[in-house]
Design a protein around this motif. Structure first.
Motif, PDB file in Angstrom:
ATOM      1  N   VAL A 153       0.905  -1.266  -0.027  1.00 28.49           N
ATOM      2  CA  VAL A 153      -0.017  -0.222  -0.163  1.00 28.49           C
ATOM      3  C   VAL A 153       0.966   1.142   0.001  1.00 28.49           C
ATOM      4  CG1 VAL A 153      -1.826   1.116   1.202  1.00 28.49           C
ATOM      5  CG2 VAL A 153      -1.831  -1.280   1.181  1.00 28.49           C
ATOM      6  N   PHE A 154       0.551   2.394  -0.808  1.00 22.12           N
ATOM      7  CA  PHE A 154       1.325   3.503  -1.052  1.00 22.12           C
ATOM      8  C   PHE A 154       0.462   4.736  -0.798  1.00 22.12           C
ATOM      9  CE2 PHE A 154       3.510   0.528  -4.329  1.00 22.12           C
ATOM     10  CZ  PHE A 154       4.599   0.192  -3.473  1.00 22.12           C
ATOM     11  N   SER A 155       1.189   5.572  -0.243  1.00 19.12           N
ATOM     12  CA  SER A 155       0.503   6.850   0.378  1.00 19.12           C
ATOM     13  C   SER A 155       1.135   8.211  -0.204  1.00 19.12           C
ATOM     14  CB  SER A 155       0.370   6.808   1.786  1.00 19.12           C
ATOM     15  OG  SER A 155      -0.075   5.698   2.371  1.00 19.12           O
ATOM     16  N   ALA A 156       0.435   9.187  -0.213  1.00 17.92           N
ATOM     17  CA  ALA A 156       1.230  10.464  -0.621  1.00 17.92           C
ATOM     18  C   ALA A 156       0.103  11.532   0.220  1.00 17.92           C
ATOM     19  CB  ALA A 156       1.157  10.732  -1.972  1.00 17.92           C
ATOM     20  N   ASP A 157       0.459  12.864   0.477  1.00 17.62           N
ATOM     21  CA  ASP A 157      -0.413  13.659   0.777  1.00 17.62           C
ATOM     22  C   ASP A 157      -1.367  14.094   0.063  1.00 17.62           C
ATOM     23  OD1 ASP A 157       1.030  13.480   3.293  1.00 17.62           O
ATOM     24  OD2 ASP A 157       2.392  15.533   2.704  1.00 17.62           O
ATOM     25  N   GLY A 213      -4.175  -0.193  -8.379  1.00 16.40           N
ATOM     26  CA  GLY A 213      -5.425   0.239  -8.311  1.00 16.40           C
ATOM     27  C   GLY A 213      -5.561   1.591  -8.287  1.00 16.40           C
ATOM     28  N   ASP A 214      -4.561   2.161  -9.235  1.00 14.58           N
ATOM     29  CA  ASP A 214      -4.613   3.715  -9.208  1.00 14.58           C
ATOM     30  C   ASP A 214      -4.318   4.246 -10.727  1.00 14.58           C
ATOM     31  OD1 ASP A 214      -4.294   6.353  -7.913  1.00 14.58           O
ATOM     32  OD2 ASP A 214      -2.420   6.235  -7.974  1.00 14.58           O
ATOM     33  N   GLY A 233       0.315   4.186  -7.357  1.00 14.48           N
ATOM     34  CA  GLY A 233       0.202   2.982  -8.120  1.00 14.48           C
ATOM     35  C   GLY A 233       1.483   2.425  -8.952  1.00 14.48           C
ATOM     36  N   THR A 234       1.248   2.180 -10.202  1.00 11.30           N
ATOM     37  CA  THR A 234       2.489   1.629 -11.020  1.00 11.30           C
ATOM     38  C   THR A 234       3.928   2.266 -10.633  1.00 11.30           C
ATOM     39  OG1 THR A 234       0.937   1.090 -12.736  1.00 11.30           O
ATOM     40  CG2 THR A 234       3.210   1.076 -13.240  1.00 11.30           C
ATOM     41  N   ASP A 235       3.928   3.667 -10.755  1.00  6.69           N
ATOM     42  CA  ASP A 235       5.027   4.328 -10.543  1.00  6.69           C
ATOM     43  C   ASP A 235       5.867   3.760  -9.431  1.00  6.69           C
ATOM     44  OD1 ASP A 235       7.392   5.977 -11.134  1.00  6.69           O
ATOM     45  OD2 ASP A 235       6.234   7.843 -10.655  1.00  6.69           O
ATOM     46  N   LYS A 236       5.156   3.987  -8.297  1.00  2.00           N
ATOM     47  CA  LYS A 236       5.836   3.518  -6.974  1.00  2.00           C
ATOM     48  C   LYS A 236       5.946   1.878  -6.818  1.00  2.00           C
ATOM     49  CE  LYS A 236       4.205   7.421  -4.315  1.00  2.00           C
ATOM     50  NZ  LYS A 236       3.432   7.789  -3.034  1.00  2.00           N
ATOM     51  N   LEU A 237       5.057   1.200  -7.544  1.00  2.00           N
ATOM     52  CA  LEU A 237       5.198  -0.232  -7.380  1.00  2.00           C
ATOM     53  C   LEU A 237       6.255  -0.607  -8.204  1.00  2.00           C
ATOM     54  CD1 LEU A 237       3.706  -2.838  -6.498  1.00  2.00           C
ATOM     55  CD2 LEU A 237       2.489  -2.889  -8.491  1.00  2.00           C
ATOM     56  N   LEU A 238       6.848  -0.159  -9.237  1.00  2.00           N
ATOM     57  CA  LEU A 238       7.943  -0.366  -9.778  1.00  2.00           C
ATOM     58  C   LEU A 238       9.191  -0.098  -8.920  1.00  2.00           C
ATOM     59  CD1 LEU A 238       7.078   0.964 -13.496  1.00  2.00           C
ATOM     60  CD2 LEU A 238       7.657  -1.450 -12.964  1.00  2.00           C
TER      61      LEU A 238
END
Length: 397
Positions: free
Chosen positions: A48-52, A141-142, A150-155
Motif C-alpha cells: 500500500v502506498f500513500s502520498a499527501d 489500483g490507481d 500505483g504503478t510508478d511506486k510499485l515499480l
C-alpha cells in the motif's frame, strides 16, 4: 490440476467484474486476483502506498519464478465510476452475458486483459509445465485515478527488492475495431497547464477605462492553436494542443472582467522534449502578449501567468524486435491479421514501465471503455487468451 487452475477467461473476468473496485477502492478485486493465481505458485505481495492529498492505494505484485528471461504483465483492477446506473442494460457489476457479450464496468478496461493473461499462464503451465523463465503481474489500483500511488511506486518498490525485467506487456484495450488490429509500441507525451490573464475591471460602455481580460486571453489562445506545432513523424501523429476550459466567473453582462483563466492539454511527439516544448509555448505566449489588434489603444503587454501542472508524461517509443515480433506473430497466427504497430491514443502506465524495460501494449477492443454498458465479446476473451498463450510459448522459447 485443471480444476484448480484459472484456465477460463470468462470465469476469471466475471469474478473480477463482480468486485466494485471503483478507483480508489480495492473493492475485493486484488483479493480475488490473489486467490485466483495462488494455486499456480505465484508469490504475491500487496503493498500500500500513500502520498499527501491522495488516497492510499493497495497494489499487487506477483511473481512465478523460473530460470530464464523475466516477462512482466502490467495492468490495473480499478475502474471508472458507472455513471447513471439506471441507464445500464445490465447491472454494471453483474458480469451478465447476453447475446455473447459480457457486460460490466471494467470488462475491457481492463479487467478483461488481466483475466485473459491469467488464463493464458494457467493453460501454459498445464500444457508445458514450468515456464522457461519468470512471469510477474504488476497490478495497480490507481491507473484511473491520479496515478501517484500505483504503478510508478510499485515499480520502484519492486526494483529496490532486486526485481529486473526483460520486457513488459500492458493489457490495456488497444484494438480500435477488431481484436488483432494494433499493438501499441509507444505513446505521445502529455502536458497540461493553466494560463491566467490579468486585466482591469470596468464598465462595458467605457472599455477605454478598463482592460478586458477576455480580449487578452483570446489573443494568447490563438497563438497556441496556430500555427501547428509540427506535421508528425514517421512513428507519431502530429502534436495537438487542445484548450479544455476558459473561465471568467463574471455574472454581470455589463462588467468587463479583470481576470480570465484557460487550461490546456498538449499531446506531443518525438519532435519535442518536455523542456523544448515548454519553451516553445512560453515563447508563443510572450510574442502574442505584445499584439494589440484586440486591445486598441493599449501599449502595455498582456499580463499573464503560465503555470505548468505537475508530472508531464514524456514521449516514448519501444524498439525491441524480439518483443514486438513475438507478439505480432502470435496475433497473426491466432487471428490471421497482421497488427499495426502504432503510437496512437492517450497515455498509459507504460510511461512508467519504459524506464525499467521495453514495453508494448495489447489487449481487447476498446470501443465501450468508460461507457454505459461497457462490454466484451466472450469470443474475444478466448481469442485474446490464445494470443497471450502463444506469445508466452514463443517469447520464452
Amino acid at each position: 490440476m485443471s480444476t484448480q487452475f484459472p484456465t477460463d477467461p470468462a470465469a476469471n473476468l466475471a469474478t473480477l467484474i463482480r468486485c466494485p473496485s471503483v478507483t480508489p477502492a480495492e473493492g475485493g478485486a486484488l483479493s480475488a486476483l490473489h486467490e485466483m493465481i495462488s494455486p499456480m505458485g505465484f508469490a504475491v505481495d500487496r503493498p500500500v502506498f500513500s502520498a499527501d492529498g491522495t488516497p492510499d492505494i493497495e497494489n499487487l505484485y506477483a511473481r512465478l519464478s523460473g530460470n530464464g528471461p523475466h516477462l512482466m504483465f502490467a495492468g490495473h483492477t480499478d475502474v471508472v465510476p458507472v455513471g447513471d446506473e439506471a441507464a445500464w442494460t445490465h447491472p454494471p457489476f453483474g458480469a451478465e452475458i447476453h447475446d455473447g457479450m459480457m457486460y460490466g464496468r471494467g470488462a475491457v478496461d481492463m479487467k478483461g486483459g488481466i483475466a485473459c493473461f491469467v488464463a493464458a499462464v494457467a493453460r501454459h503451465l498445464e500444457k508445458n509445465g514450468p515456464l522457461k523463465g519468470s512471469v510477474s503481474l504488476l497490478i495497480t489500483g490507481d491507473e484511473e485515478g491520479p496515478a501517484i500511488n500505483g504503478t510508478d511506486k510499485l515499480l520502484e518498490w519492486a526494483a529496490k527488492r532486486g526485481e529486473t525485467w526483460d520486457a513488459s506487456v500492458v493489457g490495456e484495450p488497444t484494438n480500435p475495431n477488431t481484436l488483432g488490429d494494433a499493438i501499441k509500441i509507444g505513446r505521445r507525451g502529455s502536458m497540461s497547464a493553466d494560463i491566467v490573464v490579468h486585466g482591469r475591471q470596468g464598465h462595458a460602455a467605457y472599455p477605454h477605462l478598463a482592460d478586458n481580460a477576455v480580449r487578452g486571453m483570446v489573443t494568447l489562445v490563438e497563438a497556441l492553436l496556430h500555427p501547428a506545432f509540427d506535421e508528425g513523424t514517421g512513428d507519431f501523429q502530429a502534436t495537438n494542443l487542445e484548450v479544455t476550459t476558459i473561465d471568467v466567473g463574471n455574472p454581470a453582462l455589463n462588467v468587463l472582467p479583470a481576470r480570465a483563466k484557460a487550461s490546456f492539454n498538449i499531446r506531443f511527439n518525438d519532435t519535442w522534449s518536455v523542456e523544448t516544448l515548454q519553451a516553445e509555448i512560453r515563447n508563443r505566449l510572450e510574442r502574442a502578449a505584445g499584439r494589440t489588434e484586440l486591445r486598441p489603444g493599449r501599449e502595455e503587454k498582456i499580463a499573464f501567468d503560465l503555470v505548468w501542472r505537475d508530472r508531464p508524461s514524456p514521449v516514448f517509443l519501444t524498439r525491441n524486435e524480439k518483443l514486438t515480433a513475438a507478439l505480432g506473430a502470435s496475433v497473426e497466427a491466432v487471428t490471421g491479421r497482421k497488427p499495426q504497430l502504432t503510437t496512437s491514443g492517450g497515455t498509459s502506465d507504460g510511461r512508467f514501465i519504459k524506464d525499467y524495460c521495453p514495453v508494448v501494449e495489447f489487449g481487447l477492443v476498446g470501443q465501450t471503455m468508460h461507457m454505459v454498458d461497457e462490454r466484451v465479446a466472450v469470443a474475444d476473451l478466448e481469442t485474446l487468451t490464445q494470443i497471450y498463450q502463444r506469445f508466452l510459448e514463443d517469447w520464452f522459447s
